[in-house]
Design a protein around this motif. Structure first.
Motif, PDB file in Angstrom:
ATOM      1  N   UNK A   1      -4.114   7.540   8.925  1.00  0.00           N
ATOM      2  CA  UNK A   1      -3.290   8.684   9.354  1.00  0.00           C
ATOM      3  C   UNK A   1      -3.394   9.894   8.435  1.00  0.00           C
ATOM      4  N   UNK A   2      -3.787   9.670   7.185  1.00  0.00           N
ATOM      5  CA  UNK A   2      -3.928  10.769   6.236  1.00  0.00           C
ATOM      6  C   UNK A   2      -5.323  11.394   6.275  1.00  0.00           C
ATOM      7  N   UNK A   3      -6.235  10.787   7.039  1.00  0.00           N
ATOM      8  CA  UNK A   3      -7.610  11.269   7.047  1.00  0.00           C
ATOM      9  C   UNK A   3      -8.366  10.887   5.792  1.00  0.00           C
ATOM     10  N   UNK A   4      -7.989   9.749   5.172  1.00  0.00           N
ATOM     11  CA  UNK A   4      -8.595   9.311   3.926  1.00  0.00           C
ATOM     12  C   UNK A   4      -9.276   7.964   4.123  1.00  0.00           C
ATOM     13  N   UNK A   5     -10.078   7.599   3.140  1.00  0.00           N
ATOM     14  CA  UNK A   5     -10.693   6.274   3.111  1.00  0.00           C
ATOM     15  C   UNK A   5     -11.126   5.957   1.690  1.00  0.00           C
ATOM     16  N   UNK A   6     -11.453   4.702   1.470  1.00  0.00           N
ATOM     17  CA  UNK A   6     -12.065   4.244   0.226  1.00  0.00           C
ATOM     18  C   UNK A   6     -13.264   3.388   0.600  1.00  0.00           C
ATOM     19  N   UNK A   7     -14.407   3.665  -0.002  1.00  0.00           N
ATOM     20  CA  UNK A   7     -15.572   2.830   0.259  1.00  0.00           C
ATOM     21  C   UNK A   7     -15.255   1.415  -0.199  1.00  0.00           C
ATOM     22  N   UNK A   8     -15.408   0.463   0.695  1.00  0.00           N
ATOM     23  CA  UNK A   8     -14.842  -0.858   0.421  1.00  0.00           C
ATOM     24  C   UNK A   8     -15.656  -1.979   1.049  1.00  0.00           C
TER      25      UNK A   8
ATOM     26  N   UNK B   1       0.875  -1.179   0.000  1.00  0.00           N
ATOM     27  CA  UNK B   1       0.000   0.000   0.000  1.00  0.00           C
ATOM     28  C   UNK B   1       0.907   1.222   0.000  1.00  0.00           C
ATOM     29  N   UNK B   2       0.790   2.053  -1.031  1.00  0.00           N
ATOM     30  CA  UNK B   2       1.725   3.169  -1.209  1.00  0.00           C
ATOM     31  C   UNK B   2       0.973   4.450  -1.571  1.00  0.00           C
ATOM     32  N   UNK B   3       1.297   5.529  -0.893  1.00  0.00           N
ATOM     33  CA  UNK B   3       0.745   6.835  -1.240  1.00  0.00           C
ATOM     34  C   UNK B   3       1.586   7.414  -2.377  1.00  0.00           C
ATOM     35  N   UNK B   4       0.943   7.683  -3.502  1.00  0.00           N
ATOM     36  CA  UNK B   4       1.652   8.223  -4.657  1.00  0.00           C
ATOM     37  C   UNK B   4       1.662   9.741  -4.673  1.00  0.00           C
ATOM     38  N   UNK B   5       0.576  10.363  -4.227  1.00  0.00           N
ATOM     39  CA  UNK B   5       0.484  11.821  -4.292  1.00  0.00           C
ATOM     40  C   UNK B   5      -0.462  12.310  -3.195  1.00  0.00           C
ATOM     41  N   UNK B   6       0.073  13.069  -2.275  1.00  0.00           N
ATOM     42  CA  UNK B   6      -0.724  13.578  -1.156  1.00  0.00           C
ATOM     43  C   UNK B   6      -1.810  14.537  -1.643  1.00  0.00           C
ATOM     44  N   UNK B   7      -1.467  15.389  -2.601  1.00  0.00           N
ATOM     45  CA  UNK B   7      -2.407  16.430  -3.016  1.00  0.00           C
ATOM     46  C   UNK B   7      -3.673  15.841  -3.633  1.00  0.00           C
ATOM     47  N   UNK B   8      -3.498  14.830  -4.469  1.00  0.00           N
ATOM     48  CA  UNK B   8      -4.659  14.235  -5.130  1.00  0.00           C
ATOM     49  C   UNK B   8      -5.184  13.001  -4.399  1.00  0.00           C
ATOM     50  N   UNK B   9      -4.540  12.659  -3.293  1.00  0.00           N
ATOM     51  CA  UNK B   9      -4.910  11.493  -2.485  1.00  0.00           C
ATOM     52  C   UNK B   9      -4.827  10.200  -3.311  1.00  0.00           C
TER      53      UNK B   9
ATOM     54  N   UNK C   1      -9.195  -4.080   5.505  1.00  0.00           N
ATOM     55  CA  UNK C   1      -8.878  -3.644   6.861  1.00  0.00           C
ATOM     56  C   UNK C   1      -7.468  -3.072   6.916  1.00  0.00           C
ATOM     57  N   UNK C   2      -6.545  -3.647   6.129  1.00  0.00           N
ATOM     58  CA  UNK C   2      -5.178  -3.134   6.060  1.00  0.00           C
ATOM     59  C   UNK C   2      -5.146  -1.791   5.335  1.00  0.00           C
ATOM     60  N   UNK C   3      -5.929  -1.686   4.274  1.00  0.00           N
ATOM     61  CA  UNK C   3      -5.972  -0.433   3.516  1.00  0.00           C
ATOM     62  C   UNK C   3      -6.525   0.688   4.388  1.00  0.00           C
ATOM     63  N   UNK C   4      -7.606   0.420   5.104  1.00  0.00           N
ATOM     64  CA  UNK C   4      -8.214   1.477   5.919  1.00  0.00           C
ATOM     65  C   UNK C   4      -7.264   1.941   7.010  1.00  0.00           C
ATOM     66  N   UNK C   5      -6.486   1.026   7.578  1.00  0.00           N
ATOM     67  CA  UNK C   5      -5.500   1.422   8.595  1.00  0.00           C
ATOM     68  C   UNK C   5      -4.388   2.263   7.985  1.00  0.00           C
ATOM     69  N   UNK C   6      -3.972   1.913   6.781  1.00  0.00           N
ATOM     70  CA  UNK C   6      -2.887   2.654   6.132  1.00  0.00           C
ATOM     71  C   UNK C   6      -3.330   4.060   5.738  1.00  0.00           C
TER      72      UNK C   6
ATOM     73  N   UNK D   1      -8.372   8.326  -3.093  1.00  0.00           N
ATOM     74  CA  UNK D   1      -9.104   8.203  -1.841  1.00  0.00           C
ATOM     75  C   UNK D   1      -9.916   9.464  -1.587  1.00  0.00           C
ATOM     76  N   UNK D   2     -10.802   9.386  -0.614  1.00  0.00           N
ATOM     77  CA  UNK D   2     -11.643  10.532  -0.255  1.00  0.00           C
ATOM     78  C   UNK D   2     -11.351  10.925   1.186  1.00  0.00           C
TER      79      UNK D   2
END
Length: 744
Positions: free
Chosen positions: A418-425, A391-399, A410-415, A500-501
């Motif tokens: 910390x950024x205040x993001x999520x993906x409906x999953x 799981x890798x963040x490619x761009x903070x600005x565009x999430x 569950x692993x994705x949501x934890x990762x 992400x949103x």
């Protein structure tokens, strides 16, 4: 005789009670010096010694890499059923670092004084043989056959388990003919002490073991040859023992740390180097899979042609790991081969191997939860993507994030938390990203942020020919279109990029209602859901009445707000639907909501019996059809999921998931004529089908899952990217001709 086993070294430590930390320190030193295992004497009747099992447990916790084993365990004083559970427990707690050395007992006066039943030498051998077979049977949690007792162990009806973390080898300390024959017939290793051996004993012992192994249908090299030594032997002596007498694991019986250090520094490298050189010149190869594993192979699979990149991680029906990879969450499987690639290149290799077996079923597994059950099969090949889980963040600005298909939500949501993001999953954290991220993704944030596939912006895909291409709105656009809703038909997504949103803490809602007026509740829920703001996404499970109790509607889901007043305001229309019999509303992170899955291996049995449909506004007739199905008690589980809001914002032609106007996704489990009849009556109200919630495989379901124009377009993509139909076991769209599409 050199059996080709890896050359290993260990230490043989005395469990002295006078200085209880000394054997612990020596085990830690053994690990630091590069020894492969630390073993311990076991004399429970010796008051000057620590209890060996307690010591091994302590040492396993105080080390991290070294293997731990008794040398050897006194089985008459440690009954086999208890030993089986203790050994499996220590193996699980140590991460697969335990081996089990066993002996038949020898000091009977002292043993009898401690409560052991005295056995004759013949009885002791028979009891050990029975104990070994019983231990293995108790470890075999995949078996459904009842445990049967024997002469020495009356265990009829004993429960199996736990299973150890790896296939724990059982070594036997043996010297006399009957024990040697037992070793060849049943054991994984022979563990004598050099000090007790006379000239010719090793050769004679090997011969008896080899003859017994052959008579039992095993290869002689299935028995590893271990040897307790003093540590004062020369490198030349040990090399000869390896190359001429087949001994491959040398265990130094000395508690002097200086000797252990000098032996590790001087002797071990010499022995390994000379043996490796000699084996290279002789062409000696390592032993292959055990005979029992080879006989479990399924017909039609060229096991010897598995690519070298995949061979180490491949799992066959006779392997210990098979029990943990054969099934998925709901379906019991019996594949002939499970390939576990760790890189994209290895996925291509796996696809190439599958292409050479195009007549066999092919399952592709990301998380293995999928309720359609298509990620396993009977006799075919499964490509398990669990290792591709980065799981890798490619761009903070565009999430923008890149996620491997084997990651679980569950692993994705934890990762992302910390950024205040999520993906409906979806609604279950154990679901894999690859399956949900290419099929649809009906989740707790769906009405606000769309399906999971609506946040997908690009993917790397392994095609049926093994090539890797990138799919996005501007690269292989038709492939990208098909990937979002029918991905299992066009390739294997090996890397998925999402936007992400932003999501704060949310309202996690769990309500229970008296749904005696089931039809009225269903209509009310559908109306309230349609009128609710988009930050509300709720699901409902309807359970039939039991024992005179009213039917219960369990409503659960999310209000995307961290303001308690807003959350309660959003829920008021729902609270008024029927009498509340239970309620829980709390602030939680999205990651907390998705943390609802165990990491335990899937162990589904049988075939799932899920049915699925998509429905628009629910009228009285549809509500009555739902109520009739629930009242019949022919459905074990019935669910409605909200799929309106933002999901409907996407034009139906933009993705292969086309039924964007649906308001609710309907799912049920059931079997039998009553269920079939009532489901068919309900299905008359459907306008679409979500294949991920459907376990039936009737090709006619395709016309319910995809509108005619969508299906025709999918078949054109299929013709381009998978013309031979390699990916056909997950609701294949086929490659119908243009004339057939036009007729449809």
């Amino acid at each position: 005789m050199d059996y080709g086993h890896p050359i290993r070294f260990g230490t043989f430590l005395a469990p002295v009670a006078a200085d209880p930390q000394r054997p612990v320190r020596l085990a830690q030193l053994s690990e630091q010096l590069g020894y492969d295992l630390a073993t311990f004497q076991d004399h429970p009747y010796q008051p000057a010694f620590l209890d060996t099992w307690t010591l091994m447990s302590y040492v396993a916790a105080a080390t991290s890499t070294i293997e731990v084993a008794p040398n050897v365990l006194n089985l008459p004083m440690r009954p086999a059923p208890v030993t089986a559970q203790a050994a499996a427990s220590l193996d699980l707690l140590s991460g697969g670092r335990f081996s089990l050395g066993l002996g038949a007992g020898g000091f009977w006066d002292a043993m009898e004084a401690m409560g052991a039943k005295r056995l004759t030498p013949g009885e002791a051998v028979d009891a050990l043989a029975e104990g070994i077979e019983l231990i293995r049977e108790l470890w075999d949690t995949d078996s459904r056959v009842r445990v049967r007792g024997g002469v020495h162990y009356s265990v009829d009806g004993a429960k199996r388990g736990p299973a150890p973390a790896h296939r724990v080898p059982i070594w036997v300390g043996a010297y006399k003919p009957r024990m040697l024959r037992l070793t060849g017939r049943l054991a994984d290793g022979w563990l004598p002490s050099l000090a007790y051996m006379k000239p010719g004993d090793l050769q004679a012992g090997n011969a008896r073991i080899d003859d017994s192994a052959t008579a039992a249908g095993r290869r002689p090299d299935e028995v590893v040859r271990l040897l307790n030594i003093s540590g004062r032997e020369s490198a030349e002596e040990l090399t000869a023992l390896a190359l001429e007498d087949g001994m491959s694991t040398f265990i130094v019986g000395n508690d002097d740390p200086r000797l252990l250090e000098s032996f590790a520094a001087e002797i071990i490298p010499q022995v390994r180097g000379v043996v490796a050189s000699a084996r290279s010149q002789r062409g000696t190869s390592a032993p292959g899979r055990p005979t029992a594993a080879l006989t479990a192979r399924r017909p039609g699979i060229a096991y010897d042609e598995i690519p070298s990149s995949l061979r180490e991680g491949a799992v066959e029906p006779g392997d210990f790991e098979y029990r943990s990879v054969r099934s998925n969450y709901l379906r019991g499987g019996a594949p002939g081969l499970v390939l576990r690639p760790h890189t994209i290149a290895e996925v291509s290799d796996a696809v190439g191997f599958a292409r050479n077996h195009a007549d066999l079923p092919l399952g592709v597994r990301s998380g293995g939860h999928g309720i359609s059950g298509r990620s396993t099969n009977d006799g075919g090949i499964v490509i398990d993507l669990r290792a591709l889980a980065d799981i890798e963040v490619l761009d903070e600005a565009s999430r923008r994030v890149r996620i491997g298909p084997g990651a679980r939500w569950t692993e994705v949501s934890r990762a992302l938390e910390p950024h205040g993001w999520a993906l409906s999953s979806g609604d279950h954290g154990g679901v894999g990203v690859g399956g949900l991220g290419t099929a649809g993704g009906v989740g707790f944030l769906g009405r606000e942020h769309g399906l999971t596939i609506d946040r997908l912006v690009a993917a790397d895909v392994v095609l049926a020919d093994g090539s890797v291409v990138r799919a996005s709105a501007t690269e292989n656009a038709e492939l990208f279109w098909a990937l979002r809703g029918a991905g299992g038909n066009v390739g294997i997504a090996v890397s998925l990029e999402f936007e992400a949103v932003p999501v704060r803490d949310i309202g996690w809602v769990q309500l229970a209602f008296d749904a005696s007026d089931t039809a009225g509740f269903v209509r009310g829920f559908a109306d309230a859901m349609r009128a609710a703001p988009r930050d509300v996404t709720l699901f409902v499970i309807l359970a039939p009445s039991r024992s005179g109790q009213p039917p219960i509607a369990q409503v659960y889901g999310v209000v995307d707000s961290d303001d308690p007043d807003v959350i309660l305001e959003r829920l008021q229309p729902f609270a008024a639907l029927a009498p509340l019999v239970g309620q829980s509303v709390q602030l939680a992170s999205y990651a907390d909501v998705m943390a609802n899955a165990s990491d335990a291996a899937h162990s589904g049995q049988g075939e799932p019996a899920f049915r699925s449909g998509l429905i628009g506004p629910i009228d009285d007739a549809a509500a009555e059809a739902i109520a009739a199905l629930v009242r019949s008690r022919s459905s074990l589980w019935f669910q409605l999921r909200a799929v309106g809001g933002a999901i409907a914002d996407v034009p139906s032609g933009d993705t292969a998931y086309a039924f964007r106007d649906a308001e609710l996704s309907v799912t049920a489990i059931g079997r039998g004529s009553t269920f079939d009849r009532l489901w068919d009556q309900l299905a008359a109200h459907f306008d679409g089908l979500y294949l991920s919630f459907e376990s039936r495989t009737d090709p006619a379901l395709l016309v319910q899952a995809f509108p005619p124009a969508t299906l025709a377009r999918l078949r054109e993509v299929k013709r381009q990217y998978d013309p031979e139909g390699l990916f056909r076991d997950n609701f294949a769209v086929g490659t119908a001709t243009a004339a057939e599409d036009e007729a449809a």
